[in-house]
Write an enzyme that holds these catalytic residues in place. Sequence first.
Site, PDB file in Angstrom:
ATOM      1  N   GLN A 269      -4.839  -3.977  -3.689  1.00 55.90           N
ATOM      2  CA  GLN A 269      -3.669  -3.478  -2.813  1.00 55.90           C
ATOM      3  C   GLN A 269      -3.505  -2.185  -3.476  1.00 55.90           C
ATOM      4  O   GLN A 269      -3.264  -1.137  -2.667  1.00 55.90           O
ATOM      5  CB  GLN A 269      -2.397  -4.078  -2.985  1.00 55.90           C
ATOM      6  CG  GLN A 269      -1.360  -3.831  -2.129  1.00 55.90           C
ATOM      7  CD  GLN A 269      -0.180  -4.571  -1.720  1.00 55.90           C
ATOM      8  OE1 GLN A 269      -0.307  -5.432  -0.901  1.00 55.90           O
ATOM      9  NE2 GLN A 269       0.911  -4.458  -2.354  1.00 55.90           N
ATOM     10  N   GLU A 270      -3.648  -1.948  -4.933  1.00 59.82           N
ATOM     11  CA  GLU A 270      -3.617  -0.562  -5.478  1.00 59.82           C
ATOM     12  C   GLU A 270      -4.383   0.201  -4.996  1.00 59.82           C
ATOM     13  O   GLU A 270      -4.438   1.633  -4.656  1.00 59.82           O
ATOM     14  CB  GLU A 270      -3.585  -0.937  -6.953  1.00 59.82           C
ATOM     15  CG  GLU A 270      -2.190  -1.477  -7.454  1.00 59.82           C
ATOM     16  CD  GLU A 270      -2.467  -1.908  -8.725  1.00 59.82           C
ATOM     17  OE1 GLU A 270      -3.215  -1.523  -9.474  1.00 59.82           O
ATOM     18  OE2 GLU A 270      -1.616  -2.799  -9.233  1.00 59.82           O
TER      19      GLU A 270
END
Length: 309
Positions: A269-270
């Site tokens: 997600q980062e």
Amino acid sequence: MHKVYSLGRQFGSTENSLFNKGEGTGKLANDSIGVRCSHSGGEEHLETSAKKLTDIGIRRIFSSEHDIFWESVRKFFQEEVIPYHSEWEKAGEVGREVWEKAGKQGLLGVNIAEHHGGIGGDLYPKLLPGRSSPGFGVHSAIAMPYIANYGSEKQIKHFIPQMTAGKCIGAIAMTEPGAGSDLQGVKTNAKKDGIVITNCEAHSPAHDISLFLVENGLKGFIKGQKLRKTGLKAQDTAELFFEDVRLPASALLGEENKGFYYLMKELPQERLLIADMAISATEFMFEETRNYVKQRKAFGKTIAHLQDI
């Protein structure tokens, strides 16, 4: 007896394609932007009234509520960020007051559950304020999810509301001079009651990593010099030193020796956030370039009318 940890060593700190409607004449068209969306049933071509890639309301994945939110984000940046950004870049850090203003505006902890103290939005608005911000993305999209997803009830109640309000700023330390992308190579170690925390059955260094929440002001927690970077100059990336820092057992985030697994779950997600920021920056630069070539004149005409351009 309460367990105490001691830290040592150093950390560093919908497939869419957009195109201009034109006839390939070498000019930049002023018409609306077309959006080609790929679906299972084939391609669907839509016309919008958008004049720029950065216009709001041209992405089908966003709802009207997302567009309203993005309007408020844009207004906030125009009034509270852009006028001061050059000063922040010179200082190497962002003014603390803008964090609390962002908190009051509801721009922090956007997709953290409301019952945890966050805003309670979905993934999409989370990407918006993280596009080009004074560290809001790292704070909201990287640091906060670790606490919300793996923290104890006490940790969540202590940190999340403060972080959503911009009163507590989150950062993450996961690199060292000898360990960058290779997180398994981190040498910083923690000891429990004088005994080194190791997993005798660990098959690799990845099975022997734990995460800790370290608050500012603890004895032995030292902030080193700010690093001079090519970009993101207003964000105060700095060296962090942990010299025999003593932590209570409650500072452990999640379970012992599960840190590497937590990192692997959150990193995708980062990386999505980083990709979103890159696309947004590219769109902005494209629009700036288009504006420039439509105004800059050479050889008796704007350079937008030159075939080479």
